[in-house]
Design a protein around this motif. Structure first.
Motif, PDB file in Angstrom:
ATOM      1  N   GLU A  98     -13.394  24.494 -22.141  1.00 50.39           N
ATOM      2  CA  GLU A  98     -13.003  24.906 -20.789  1.00 50.39           C
ATOM      3  C   GLU A  98     -12.015  26.059 -20.795  1.00 50.39           C
ATOM      4  O   GLU A  98     -11.587  26.510 -19.730  1.00 50.39           O
ATOM      5  CB  GLU A  98     -12.381  23.708 -20.045  1.00 50.39           C
ATOM      6  N   GLY A  99     -11.618  26.517 -21.967  1.00 53.21           N
ATOM      7  CA  GLY A  99     -10.648  27.597 -22.057  1.00 53.21           C
ATOM      8  C   GLY A  99      -9.215  27.115 -22.016  1.00 53.21           C
ATOM      9  O   GLY A  99      -8.294  27.911 -21.832  1.00 53.21           O
ATOM     10  N   ARG A 100      -8.998  25.826 -22.208  1.00 56.30           N
ATOM     11  CA  ARG A 100      -7.645  25.266 -22.210  1.00 56.30           C
ATOM     12  C   ARG A 100      -7.081  25.325 -23.621  1.00 56.30           C
ATOM     13  O   ARG A 100      -7.731  24.888 -24.576  1.00 56.30           O
ATOM     14  CB  ARG A 100      -7.677  23.816 -21.729  1.00 56.30           C
ATOM     15  N   PRO A 101      -5.871  25.856 -23.799  1.00 62.94           N
ATOM     16  CA  PRO A 101      -5.293  25.942 -25.148  1.00 62.94           C
ATOM     17  C   PRO A 101      -5.184  24.568 -25.804  1.00 62.94           C
ATOM     18  O   PRO A 101      -4.795  23.586 -25.148  1.00 62.94           O
ATOM     19  CB  PRO A 101      -3.911  26.536 -24.899  1.00 62.94           C
ATOM     20  N   LEU A 102      -5.527  24.501 -27.081  1.00 64.90           N
ATOM     21  CA  LEU A 102      -5.375  23.247 -27.809  1.00 64.90           C
ATOM     22  C   LEU A 102      -3.934  22.759 -27.771  1.00 64.90           C
ATOM     23  O   LEU A 102      -3.675  21.558 -27.745  1.00 64.90           O
ATOM     24  CB  LEU A 102      -5.817  23.424 -29.264  1.00 64.90           C
ATOM     25  N   ALA A 103      -2.995  23.696 -27.745  1.00 63.62           N
ATOM     26  CA  ALA A 103      -1.569  23.346 -27.772  1.00 63.62           C
ATOM     27  C   ALA A 103      -1.133  22.573 -26.531  1.00 63.62           C
ATOM     28  O   ALA A 103      -0.065  21.948 -26.537  1.00 63.62           O
ATOM     29  CB  ALA A 103      -0.719  24.598 -27.922  1.00 63.62           C
ATOM     30  N   LEU A 104      -1.940  22.612 -25.466  1.00 62.06           N
ATOM     31  CA  LEU A 104      -1.594  21.875 -24.246  1.00 62.06           C
ATOM     32  C   LEU A 104      -2.162  20.460 -24.254  1.00 62.06           C
ATOM     33  O   LEU A 104      -2.001  19.719 -23.278  1.00 62.06           O
ATOM     34  CB  LEU A 104      -2.093  22.628 -23.011  1.00 62.06           C
ATOM     35  N   SER A 105      -2.823  20.073 -25.348  1.00 59.25           N
ATOM     36  CA  SER A 105      -3.318  18.704 -25.482  1.00 59.25           C
ATOM     37  C   SER A 105      -2.438  17.958 -26.474  1.00 59.25           C
ATOM     38  O   SER A 105      -1.894  18.550 -27.419  1.00 59.25           O
ATOM     39  CB  SER A 105      -4.771  18.697 -25.961  1.00 59.25           C
ATOM     40  N   ALA A 106      -2.304  16.657 -26.256  1.00 58.17           N
ATOM     41  CA  ALA A 106      -1.365  15.852 -27.054  1.00 58.17           C
ATOM     42  C   ALA A 106      -1.588  15.943 -28.564  1.00 58.17           C
ATOM     43  O   ALA A 106      -0.616  16.074 -29.327  1.00 58.17           O
ATOM     44  CB  ALA A 106      -1.424  14.393 -26.590  1.00 58.17           C
ATOM     45  N   PRO A 107      -2.835  15.909 -29.059  1.00 55.59           N
ATOM     46  CA  PRO A 107      -3.008  15.923 -30.523  1.00 55.59           C
ATOM     47  C   PRO A 107      -2.505  17.198 -31.195  1.00 55.59           C
ATOM     48  O   PRO A 107      -2.208  17.175 -32.396  1.00 55.59           O
ATOM     49  CB  PRO A 107      -4.532  15.783 -30.691  1.00 55.59           C
ATOM     50  N   PHE A 108      -2.429  18.282 -30.441  1.00 56.42           N
ATOM     51  CA  PHE A 108      -2.083  19.567 -31.060  1.00 56.42           C
ATOM     52  C   PHE A 108      -0.785  20.168 -30.518  1.00 56.42           C
ATOM     53  O   PHE A 108      -0.451  21.305 -30.843  1.00 56.42           O
ATOM     54  CB  PHE A 108      -3.226  20.563 -30.832  1.00 56.42           C
ATOM     55  N   ASP A 110       2.299  19.987 -31.138  1.00 59.39           N
ATOM     56  CA  ASP A 110       3.318  20.468 -32.074  1.00 59.39           C
ATOM     57  C   ASP A 110       2.727  20.986 -33.376  1.00 59.39           C
ATOM     58  O   ASP A 110       3.436  21.114 -34.377  1.00 59.39           O
ATOM     59  CB  ASP A 110       4.333  19.356 -32.357  1.00 59.39           C
ATOM     60  N   ASN A 111       1.446  21.283 -33.361  1.00 59.61           N
ATOM     61  CA  ASN A 111       0.790  21.824 -34.544  1.00 59.61           C
ATOM     62  C   ASN A 111       0.906  23.352 -34.518  1.00 59.61           C
ATOM     63  O   ASN A 111       0.342  23.991 -33.635  1.00 59.61           O
ATOM     64  CB  ASN A 111      -0.680  21.408 -34.548  1.00 59.61           C
ATOM     65  N   PRO A 112       1.625  23.956 -35.463  1.00 63.95           N
ATOM     66  CA  PRO A 112       1.772  25.415 -35.442  1.00 63.95           C
ATOM     67  C   PRO A 112       0.446  26.162 -35.461  1.00 63.95           C
ATOM     68  O   PRO A 112       0.336  27.254 -34.891  1.00 63.95           O
ATOM     69  CB  PRO A 112       2.588  25.707 -36.709  1.00 63.95           C
ATOM     70  N   ASN A 113      -0.570  25.568 -36.095  1.00 65.47           N
ATOM     71  CA  ASN A 113      -1.861  26.248 -36.194  1.00 65.47           C
ATOM     72  C   ASN A 113      -2.636  26.239 -34.888  1.00 65.47           C
ATOM     73  O   ASN A 113      -3.640  26.949 -34.760  1.00 65.47           O
ATOM     74  CB  ASN A 113      -2.704  25.610 -37.298  1.00 65.47           C
ATOM     75  N   ALA A 114      -2.197  25.438 -33.926  1.00 64.26           N
ATOM     76  CA  ALA A 114      -2.837  25.398 -32.613  1.00 64.26           C
ATOM     77  C   ALA A 114      -2.102  26.258 -31.592  1.00 64.26           C
ATOM     78  O   ALA A 114      -2.527  26.339 -30.438  1.00 64.26           O
ATOM     79  CB  ALA A 114      -2.911  23.954 -32.106  1.00 64.26           C
ATOM     80  N   GLN A 115      -1.020  26.890 -32.019  1.00 65.23           N
ATOM     81  CA  GLN A 115      -0.275  27.768 -31.110  1.00 65.23           C
ATOM     82  C   GLN A 115      -0.878  29.174 -31.126  1.00 65.23           C
ATOM     83  O   GLN A 115      -1.791  29.482 -31.902  1.00 65.23           O
ATOM     84  CB  GLN A 115       1.194  27.837 -31.537  1.00 65.23           C
ATOM     85  N   ALA A 172     -12.253  22.448 -35.912  1.00 60.37           N
ATOM     86  CA  ALA A 172     -13.261  21.628 -35.242  1.00 60.37           C
ATOM     87  C   ALA A 172     -13.047  21.571 -33.736  1.00 60.37           C
ATOM     88  O   ALA A 172     -14.006  21.521 -32.956  1.00 60.37           O
ATOM     89  CB  ALA A 172     -13.247  20.218 -35.828  1.00 60.37           C
ATOM     90  N   ALA A 173     -11.792  21.589 -33.313  1.00 60.14           N
ATOM     91  CA  ALA A 173     -11.484  21.433 -31.888  1.00 60.14           C
ATOM     92  C   ALA A 173     -11.585  22.742 -31.110  1.00 60.14           C
ATOM     93  O   ALA A 173     -11.785  22.717 -29.891  1.00 60.14           O
ATOM     94  CB  ALA A 173     -10.084  20.852 -31.716  1.00 60.14           C
ATOM     95  N   ALA A 174     -11.441  23.879 -31.785  1.00 62.24           N
ATOM     96  CA  ALA A 174     -11.431  25.174 -31.101  1.00 62.24           C
ATOM     97  C   ALA A 174     -12.865  25.615 -30.800  1.00 62.24           C
ATOM     98  O   ALA A 174     -13.599  26.011 -31.703  1.00 62.24           O
ATOM     99  CB  ALA A 174     -10.717  26.216 -31.944  1.00 62.24           C
TER     100      ALA A 174
END
Length: 557
Positions: A98-108, A110-115, A172-174
């Motif tokens: 949907e174009g929502r950043p992974l960093a705005l979801s709970a699993p990611f 605080d993951n630096p690679n999802a920022q 996998a999530a991106a």
């Protein structure tokens, strides 16, 4: 009634918004928001050249600054007709379907690679070198040829390749990745259709190997040789790209409510900060616009007839319409500029503060001392350095502390100092560092001229250009050219506002908008004849030092 437009400039440390009168370019109101997570160093590790930013910093900053400028201006929201954002780049961000950043979801969260992978992140040096080697040897089109022939670790594909190999969960999530300027624009328009969203020509052309001659992004066969996941990603990105003089869409009701604006207002296609800055600095043929901040971007435009089919070696790309639609935009720059000077100030300041923190000083006293040092130390060094003639010191510096962007990108390179003796003090080292960043600028101009690109004048803008007499006078002396300083305090945001006014149909094209909305220039630095010849000789020593350091360093990226 006058019409007004918004330019929102997302820089490295903060975002600033400008509300501008579209008839005369007057800034009616402005506001700045410093990124709190970034300021606290979250998700970053300078020892690894890892620099990441959380999209919440940007979303919160957008809401705060736009609301503030509207409230402070007193302008009715119905008179505000358009908005355009510019951002740092290449600063890609992984997003879901949907174009929502992974960093705005709970699993990611605080993951630096999802920022967002900030422009200055250099963790992908090996991947950039791999892209370069493949481009030269795979037997097909050299997809780097319009990027100066060298792909950089600062750019889109290298960063993504690094992350998908390093972090399988993010890979996998991106579903897709978005440049910062595209993501913010997508948000403003409501973010409903990721695959058909109008992506930035500027971002795609300068950083993602997009070019119309090969139908858009690189061939899937080329990407597959790097990693099959990149070939899959291509189908989830885009084919066409768009210039910032056209609408990306309309402001969504959700964001209109958040910002205090009218739903349906024009949202222009996003762009990069330096290219918007060149527009705010009134770029034209034969003009080099130096956007000077933590790093530099050197921007030019060229007519199709002037450049013809030539590809300019070792720069950051040449892209149709990336600055002015109807002209080729040329980009070069330095990976470290203000950052080089800030590094030295921190080098001095940090052990002092650590020593004082071990003493029996109150926290209030320590805070006051830190504030004084942060505010005054660089001014003290500058004043002392201004009293030193360039012939009074033998200290020579190399400005590659953050690697080299151009000419000929190589993020493996390191800075250097030579000529130190027992008489060398902090002011002399600081002066040498100032001279080194000016020598780096001279190398860029020399490369453009070697490649047949005419440079008749230099325009400076950005924080360093407005604030540092020492740097700008040294620059004029080293280049042996006058340097005009743009009057606008926020030229990138002004440039974004100019794009917004054009996209909203207030002005016929960007050139017309510049004529009506440009703020002009308020200062000219002229070269000092006494220093020009000294710097000409010292520049040759800088070249020799650079050649020596480069000969001891690994391959370019």
């Amino acid at each position: 009634m006058h019409n007004y437009v918004l330019g929102v400039d997302f820089g490295t440390d903060s975002v600033r918004a400008l509300l501008v009168n579209s008839q005369n370019g007057e800034t009616v109101s402005s506001e700045v928001f410093a990124y709190p997570r970034w300021k606290n160093g979250k998700y970053c590790d300078p020892s690894k050249n890892q620099f990441r930013q959380h999209p919440k910093d940007h979303l919160e900053g957008l809401a705060f600054t736009v609301n503030a400028v509207i409230k402070n201006s007193g302008i009715p929201k119905e008179q505000i007709k358009g908005i355009c954002v510019d951002t740092t780049g290449s600063s890609p961000l992984p997003v879901d379907r949907e174009g929502r950043p992974l960093a705005l979801s709970a699993p990611f969260a605080d993951n630096p690679n999802a920022q967002m992978i900030l422009w200055k992140d250099h963790t992908a040096v090996a991947e950039a070198e791999e892209i370069n080697q493949l481009a030269r040897t795979w037997g097909g089109i050299d997809f780097t040829k319009f990027e100066g022939g060298i792909y950089s670790s600062e750019w889109f594909w290298a960063k993504i390749l690094h992350i998908v190999r390093k972090d399988p969960e993010v890979a996998a999530a991106a579903f897709s990745w978005m440049e910062h300027c595209d993501y913010m624009t997508f948000e403003l328009t409501g973010g409903k259709d990721l695959l058909n969203f109008k992506r930035s020509r500027c971002a795609a052309g300068h950083k993602a190997l997009w070019h119309e001659s090969w139908g858009g992004l690189p061939d899937a066969r080329f990407l597959e040789k790097l990693d099959p996941r990149l070939a899959t990603l291509k189908s989830q990105l885009y084919k066409d790209t768009f210039t910032s003089d056209i609408p990306a869409g309309s402001l969504s009701r959700e964001w209109a409510d958040k910002l205090g604006l009218v739903p349906g207002m024009t949202v222009a296609v996003g762009t990069f900060d330096a290219h918007a800055g060149a527009v705010g600095g009134e770029v034209s043929d034969g003009t080099l616009v130096k956007v000077m901040g933590t790093s530099t971007c050197d921007i030019m435009v060229s007519s199709y007839a002037s450049l013809k089919d030539k590809t300019v070696r070792g720069i950051c790309g040449q892209v149709d319409g990336s600055v002015l639609p109807g002209k080729i935009g040329l980009e070069a720059g330095q990976s470290g500029f203000g950052d080089v000077l800030a590094w030295f100030v921190e080098l001095i300041q940090k052990p002092v503060m650590e020593t004082l923190s071990e003493a029996s000083l109150s926290s209030g006293d320590l805070t006051e001392i830190r504030h004084i040092l942060e505010e005054k130390l660089i001014l003290t060094l500058s004043k002392q350095a201004e009293t030193i003639s360039p012939e009074q010191t033998q200290v020579l510096a190399l400005d590659w502390i953050n690697g080299r962007r151009t000419p000929d990108a190589n993020q493996n390179l390191k800075g250097a100092l030579s000529g130190l003796d027992m008489g060398t003090d902090a002011a002399r080292v600081y002066k040498a560092l100032v001279e080194s960043i000016c020598y780096g600028s001279k190398r860029i101009i020399e490369r453009f001229r070697e490649e047949g690109v005419q440079i008749d004048q230099v325009i400076g803008l950005g924080g360093v250009a407005k604030k540092s007499t020492l740097v700008m006078q040294t620059m004029a002396d080293v280049l042996n050219m006058p340097i005009k300083i743009a009057k606008s305090e926020q030229a990138p945001a002004l440039g974004a506002a100019i794009y917004a006014a054009t996209a909203a149909g207030i002005h016929h094209n960007v050139a017309d908008a510049i004529l009506k909305m440009g703020n002009g220039f308020d200062q000219v630095y002229k070269p000092s004849p006494d220093n020009v010849e000294i710097y000409r000789r010292n520049y040759q020593e800088y070249i020799k030092l650079g050649d020596f350091i480069e000969s001891k360093t690994g391959p370019s990226d």
